[in-house]
Write an enzyme that holds these catalytic residues in place. Structure first.
Site, PDB file in Angstrom:
ATOM      1  N   ILE A   1       0.853  -1.236   0.120  1.00 36.77           N
ATOM      2  CA  ILE A   1       0.072   0.139  -0.018  1.00 36.77           C
ATOM      3  C   ILE A   1       0.947   1.437  -0.050  1.00 36.77           C
TER       4      ILE A   1
ATOM      5  N   PHE B   1      -7.584  -2.653   5.785  1.00 33.84           N
ATOM      6  CA  PHE B   1      -7.281  -3.643   6.814  1.00 33.84           C
ATOM      7  C   PHE B   1      -5.638  -3.546   6.741  1.00 33.84           C
TER       8      PHE B   1
ATOM      9  N   THR C   1      -8.660   0.702  15.313  1.00 34.32           N
ATOM     10  CA  THR C   1      -8.490  -0.279  16.633  1.00 34.32           C
ATOM     11  C   THR C   1      -9.087   0.631  18.033  1.00 34.32           C
ATOM     12  N   ASP C   2      -9.642  -0.121  18.983  1.00 33.51           N
ATOM     13  CA  ASP C   2      -9.916   0.575  20.364  1.00 33.51           C
ATOM     14  C   ASP C   2      -8.602   1.078  21.052  1.00 33.51           C
ATOM     15  N   GLU C   3      -7.350   0.361  20.694  1.00 33.01           N
ATOM     16  CA  GLU C   3      -6.126   0.648  21.202  1.00 33.01           C
ATOM     17  C   GLU C   3      -5.786   2.192  20.964  1.00 33.01           C
TER      18      GLU C   3
ATOM     19  N   TYR D   1       2.716   0.392  18.047  1.00 37.44           N
ATOM     20  CA  TYR D   1       1.405   0.187  17.063  1.00 37.44           C
ATOM     21  C   TYR D   1       0.349   0.968  17.159  1.00 37.44           C
TER      22      TYR D   1
ATOM     23  N   ALA E   1      -0.046   3.978  18.502  1.00 38.79           N
ATOM     24  CA  ALA E   1       0.290   5.315  18.135  1.00 38.79           C
ATOM     25  C   ALA E   1       0.195   5.363  16.592  1.00 38.79           C
TER      26      ALA E   1
ATOM     27  N   LYS F   1      -1.622   3.518  14.543  1.00 41.79           N
ATOM     28  CA  LYS F   1      -3.042   3.522  14.242  1.00 41.79           C
ATOM     29  C   LYS F   1      -3.613   4.882  14.377  1.00 41.79           C
TER      30      LYS F   1
ATOM     31  N   ASN G   1     -10.310  -9.247  18.261  1.00 42.73           N
ATOM     32  CA  ASN G   1     -11.249 -10.040  17.330  1.00 42.73           C
ATOM     33  C   ASN G   1     -10.706 -11.349  17.711  1.00 42.73           C
TER      34      ASN G   1
ATOM     35  N   ASN H   1      -7.472 -12.036  30.680  1.00 36.59           N
ATOM     36  CA  ASN H   1      -6.634 -12.990  29.904  1.00 36.59           C
ATOM     37  C   ASN H   1      -6.646 -14.472  30.498  1.00 36.59           C
TER      38      ASN H   1
ATOM     39  N   ARG I   1       4.527  -7.364  29.166  1.00 32.37           N
ATOM     40  CA  ARG I   1       4.779  -6.314  28.021  1.00 32.37           C
ATOM     41  C   ARG I   1       5.059  -5.229  28.272  1.00 32.37           C
ATOM     42  N   PRO I   2       6.061  -4.333  27.939  1.00 31.69           N
ATOM     43  CA  PRO I   2       6.296  -3.062  28.455  1.00 31.69           C
ATOM     44  C   PRO I   2       4.983  -2.035  27.836  1.00 31.69           C
TER      45      PRO I   2
HETATM   46  P1  NAD Z   1      -2.968  -9.334  10.165  1.00 27.09           P
HETATM   47  O1  NAD Z   1      -1.509  -8.883  10.683  1.00 27.09           O
HETATM   48  O2  NAD Z   1      -3.591 -10.678  10.377  1.00 27.09           O
HETATM   49  O3  NAD Z   1      -3.161  -8.716   8.424  1.00 27.09           O
HETATM   50  C1  NAD Z   1      -2.351  -7.830   8.236  1.00 27.09           C
HETATM   51  C2  NAD Z   1      -2.581  -8.070   6.736  1.00 27.09           C
HETATM   52  O4  NAD Z   1      -2.070  -6.754   6.121  1.00 27.09           O
HETATM   53  C3  NAD Z   1      -1.498  -9.018   6.157  1.00 27.09           C
HETATM   54  O5  NAD Z   1      -2.217 -10.036   5.291  1.00 27.09           O
HETATM   55  C4  NAD Z   1      -0.313  -8.523   5.691  1.00 27.09           C
HETATM   56  O6  NAD Z   1       0.238  -9.071   4.463  1.00 27.09           O
HETATM   57  C5  NAD Z   1      -0.872  -7.186   5.010  1.00 27.09           C
HETATM   58  N1  NAD Z   1      -0.004  -6.022   4.860  1.00 27.09           N
HETATM   59  C6  NAD Z   1       1.125  -5.646   5.807  1.00 27.09           C
HETATM   60  N2  NAD Z   1       1.703  -4.623   5.541  1.00 27.09           N
HETATM   61  C7  NAD Z   1       1.138  -4.143   4.306  1.00 27.09           C
HETATM   62  C8  NAD Z   1       1.561  -3.336   3.181  1.00 27.09           C
HETATM   63  N3  NAD Z   1       2.520  -2.533   3.486  1.00 27.09           N
HETATM   64  N4  NAD Z   1       0.777  -3.252   2.058  1.00 27.09           N
HETATM   65  C9  NAD Z   1      -0.249  -4.143   1.831  1.00 27.09           C
HETATM   66  N5  NAD Z   1      -0.339  -5.188   2.771  1.00 27.09           N
HETATM   67  C10 NAD Z   1       0.156  -5.321   3.724  1.00 27.09           C
HETATM   68  O7  NAD Z   1      -3.837  -8.272  10.621  1.00 27.09           O
HETATM   69  P2  NAD Z   1      -5.488  -8.229  11.437  1.00 27.09           P
HETATM   70  O8  NAD Z   1      -5.401  -8.823  12.588  1.00 27.09           O
HETATM   71  O9  NAD Z   1      -6.375  -9.090  10.352  1.00 27.09           O
HETATM   72  O10 NAD Z   1      -5.880  -6.853  11.425  1.00 27.09           O
HETATM   73  C11 NAD Z   1      -6.288  -6.188  10.254  1.00 27.09           C
HETATM   74  C12 NAD Z   1      -6.495  -4.713  10.519  1.00 27.09           C
HETATM   75  O11 NAD Z   1      -7.655  -4.743  11.421  1.00 27.09           O
HETATM   76  C13 NAD Z   1      -5.669  -3.970  10.887  1.00 27.09           C
HETATM   77  O12 NAD Z   1      -5.451  -2.536  10.587  1.00 27.09           O
HETATM   78  C14 NAD Z   1      -5.621  -3.732  12.560  1.00 27.09           C
HETATM   79  O13 NAD Z   1      -4.995  -2.615  13.129  1.00 27.09           O
HETATM   80  C15 NAD Z   1      -7.163  -3.865  12.571  1.00 27.09           C
HETATM   81  N6  NAD Z   1      -7.636  -4.429  13.892  1.00 27.09           N
HETATM   82  C16 NAD Z   1      -7.404  -5.645  14.396  1.00 27.09           C
HETATM   83  C17 NAD Z   1      -7.929  -6.147  15.358  1.00 27.09           C
HETATM   84  C18 NAD Z   1      -7.448  -7.491  15.818  1.00 27.09           C
HETATM   85  O14 NAD Z   1      -8.153  -7.924  17.188  1.00 27.09           O
HETATM   86  N7  NAD Z   1      -6.947  -8.188  15.228  1.00 27.09           N
HETATM   87  C19 NAD Z   1      -8.990  -5.483  15.918  1.00 27.09           C
HETATM   88  C20 NAD Z   1      -9.223  -3.951  15.861  1.00 27.09           C
HETATM   89  C21 NAD Z   1      -8.577  -3.467  14.583  1.00 27.09           C
HETATM   90  O1  DAU Z   2      -7.994  -4.270  20.839  1.00 30.71           O
HETATM   91  C1  DAU Z   2      -7.751  -4.390  19.353  1.00 30.71           C
HETATM   92  C2  DAU Z   2      -6.197  -4.810  19.197  1.00 30.71           C
HETATM   93  O2  DAU Z   2      -6.215  -6.439  19.691  1.00 30.71           O
HETATM   94  C3  DAU Z   2      -5.877  -4.888  17.833  1.00 30.71           C
HETATM   95  O3  DAU Z   2      -5.711  -3.823  17.308  1.00 30.71           O
HETATM   96  C4  DAU Z   2      -4.480  -5.645  17.753  1.00 30.71           C
HETATM   97  O4  DAU Z   2      -4.128  -5.611  16.132  1.00 30.71           O
HETATM   98  C5  DAU Z   2      -4.569  -7.156  18.107  1.00 30.71           C
HETATM   99  O5  DAU Z   2      -3.183  -7.585  18.150  1.00 30.71           O
HETATM  100  C6  DAU Z   2      -4.917  -7.141  19.628  1.00 30.71           C
HETATM  101  O6  DAU Z   2      -3.949  -6.268  20.320  1.00 30.71           O
HETATM  102  P1  DAU Z   2      -3.503  -7.142  21.786  1.00 30.71           P
HETATM  103  O7  DAU Z   2      -2.286  -6.528  22.323  1.00 30.71           O
HETATM  104  O8  DAU Z   2      -4.917  -6.940  22.817  1.00 30.71           O
HETATM  105  O9  DAU Z   2      -3.564  -8.661  21.482  1.00 30.71           O
HETATM  106  P2  DAU Z   2      -2.638  -9.910  21.819  1.00 30.71           P
HETATM  107  O10 DAU Z   2      -3.441 -11.041  21.316  1.00 30.71           O
HETATM  108  O11 DAU Z   2      -1.549  -9.585  21.474  1.00 30.71           O
HETATM  109  O12 DAU Z   2      -2.915  -9.862  23.511  1.00 30.71           O
HETATM  110  C7  DAU Z   2      -3.948 -10.140  24.220  1.00 30.71           C
HETATM  111  C8  DAU Z   2      -3.684  -9.966  25.641  1.00 30.71           C
HETATM  112  O13 DAU Z   2      -3.176 -11.287  25.936  1.00 30.71           O
HETATM  113  C9  DAU Z   2      -2.716  -8.960  25.755  1.00 30.71           C
HETATM  114  O14 DAU Z   2      -3.108  -8.240  27.158  1.00 30.71           O
HETATM  115  C10 DAU Z   2      -1.499  -9.511  26.014  1.00 30.71           C
HETATM  116  C11 DAU Z   2      -1.799 -10.734  26.427  1.00 30.71           C
HETATM  117  N1  DAU Z   2      -0.870 -11.862  25.919  1.00 30.71           N
HETATM  118  C12 DAU Z   2      -0.432 -11.905  24.580  1.00 30.71           C
HETATM  119  C13 DAU Z   2       0.265 -13.101  24.215  1.00 30.71           C
HETATM  120  C14 DAU Z   2       0.569 -13.037  22.731  1.00 30.71           C
HETATM  121  C15 DAU Z   2      -0.300 -12.736  26.831  1.00 30.71           C
HETATM  122  O15 DAU Z   2      -0.499 -12.782  28.169  1.00 30.71           O
HETATM  123  N2  DAU Z   2       0.553 -13.680  26.397  1.00 30.71           N
HETATM  124  C16 DAU Z   2       0.809 -13.828  25.135  1.00 30.71           C
HETATM  125  O16 DAU Z   2       1.636 -14.850  24.751  1.00 30.71           O
END
Ligand code: NAD
Ligand code: DAU
Length: 353
Positions: free
Chosen positions: A60, A81, A139-141, A164, A166, A168, A194, A263, A287-288
């Site tokens: 992108i 996305f 994202t809610d973050e 991350y 910051a 977004k 999700n 968690n 996590r820091p």
């Molecule tokens: P993901 O890491 O599984 O997927 C990201 C995708 O983006 C990958 O397919 C990757 O190849 C592609 N990508 C990365 N850099 C790219 C670039 N420069 N150009 C084109 N493609 C690129 O992430 P996800 O969990 O599916 O999240 C998707 C979106 O939703 C993100 O923007 C994330 O911030 C947001 N989001 C995620 C969650 C969650 O819980 N996973 C919650 C809220 C919002």
């Molecule tokens: O809130 C939405 C966000 O949720 C999205 O924007 C992000 O893309 C997505 O990665 C997710 O972020 P989190 O940091 O909340 O998700 P993660 O699965 O990395 O971690 C969820 C919680 O679990 C968090 O409090 C950290 C903790 N954790 C995570 C891992 C990977 C652990 O305790 N141990 C682990 O090994």
């Protein structure tokens, strides 16, 4: 609609394409993904390439390529996305998160503006081709962390704590400025955590399911009492579609399912569903900058757009655990790196780079 879905080979993007095929198959999807470590075409194996779905490997941040995609496919909608999405990785390499998440989003916004604006040369004009929209998946973050009480609403201040979040939040502000200054028709959605099929096993739920199945230690950061608000990925997809169709231009919509869990609660539920032992739990260094609690006030999207989540957490998590049990090959390919060869094998001879 001709919808440019970026990041469609990732977790949520691939589920969105699947959801669209089931619920709104009349729309054409153009999936642009750079196939980073998180992009996996095996997650789209059941989606045939035909007149209504095309995959293009592109970054992108590549403006020339984006311009070509908009011209060739007459793009009318963008659902962005594509992003670096893992908080832990952002602590190791912040710059990648800034270039992809901020500059990549800006390149997409510029391309959409150029192609959709009635007179792109006139900086005072706010007229756009009818029916176009840019949807930024955020994202809610971006709101930072909550204490024991309260919920994030769309007017909560942006207080991101990780590179991350910051990045977004910065992308959200760039989107906002393109609406205020240029009148670009857009929406921003901010969703909670999700879960569901095809999630990369660096994230909490698939990591814990996989480690339980392999009887490996379960790494719990800090005291494990951090709280997230979990939503099934298909409910996120239906919310995105509702905003794409009915969202009021320029508005932000929070998305969440009122499913707050610590968690440790999640990890114990997975352990018990899989008949594993709680002795697998290993507390590790925190996590820091770890955000303590996220929780979403979803009243704007539920009252104004009529969206409601359809999964209970109990139904969603048990279906998800079963999916990972039934799809061990998908997980094995991700962990061995074999999934990265899939593109070369399946796509290189017939599809464009
Ligand atoms: P993901 O890491 O599984 O997927 C990201 C995708 O983006 C990958 O397919 C990757 O190849 C592609 N990508 C990365 N850099 C790219 C670039 N420069 N150009 C084109 N493609 C690129 O992430 P996800 O969990 O599916 O999240 C998707 C979106 O939703 C993100 O923007 C994330 O911030 C947001 N989001 C995620 C969650 C969650 O819980 N996973 C919650 C809220 C919002
Ligand atoms: O809130 C939405 C966000 O949720 C999205 O924007 C992000 O893309 C997505 O990665 C997710 O972020 P989190 O940091 O909340 O998700 P993660 O699965 O990395 O971690 C969820 C919680 O679990 C968090 O409090 C950290 C903790 N954790 C995570 C891992 C990977 C652990 O305790 N141990 C682990 O090994």
């Amino acid at each position: 609609m001709n919808i440019l879905v970026t990041g469609g080979a990732g977790f949520i993007g691939s589920n969105f394409i699947r959801w669209m095929k089931q619920h709104a198959p009349e729309h054409r999807i153009i999936n642009v993904d750079a196939l980073t470590y998180a992009g996996n075409l095996e997650s789209l194996r059941d989606i045939p390439q035909d007149a209504s779905y095309v995959f293009i490997r592109a970054d992108i941040r590549d403006r020339a390529k984006l311009d070509e995609v908009f011209s060739q496919h007459d793009i009318t909608h963008v659902v962005n996305f594509a992003a670096e999405s893992h908080v832990d990785r952002s602590i190791v390499d912040p710059e990648l998160f800034l270039t992809t998440n901020v500059l990549g989003t800006q390149a997409l916004l510029d391309t959409a503006k150029l192609h959709w604006k009635s007179n792109p040369e006139d900086k005072y004009s706010r007229e756009y081709r009818a029916g176009v929209k840019f949807l930024q998946v955020s994202t809610d973050e971006v709101y930072g962390a909550l204490g024991r009480e309260g919920l994030f609403s769309e007017t909560s201040p942006l207080m991101p704590n990780s590179p991350y979040s910051a990045a977004k939040a910065s992308a959200d502000l760039v989107c906002r400025s393109y609406f205020e200054t240029f009148g670009l028709p857009l929406n921003i959605t901010r969703c909670s955590n999700n879960y569901g099929p095809y999630q990369f096993p660096e994230k909490l739920i698939p990591l814990m399911i996989h480690n339980c199945m392999e009887e490996k230690p379960l790494p719990v950061y800090g005291d494990g009492m951090q709280i997230r608000d979990w939503l099934h990925v298909f409910d996120h997809c239906s919310a995105i579609f509702a905003v794409l169709i009915r969202g009021e231009m320029g508005e932000v919509y929070n998305i969440g399912g009122n499913n707050e869990r610590t968690n440790l609660e999640i990890i114990r539920q997975i352990i018990h569903s899989l008949g594993a032992s709680e002795e697998l739990i290993h507390f590790v260094k925190d996590r820091p900058g770890h955000d303590r609690r996220y929780a979403i006030d979803n009243s704007k999207i539920t009252t104004r757009l009529g969206w409601t989540p359809s999964y209970t957490f109990e139904q969603g998590i048990s279906e998800t655990i079963r999916w990972y049990q039934d799809n061990e090959e998908w997980m094995e390919h991700v962990l061995s790196g074999a999934y990265t060869e899939y593109y070369a094998r399946m796509y290189a001879p017939s599809f464009r780079e």
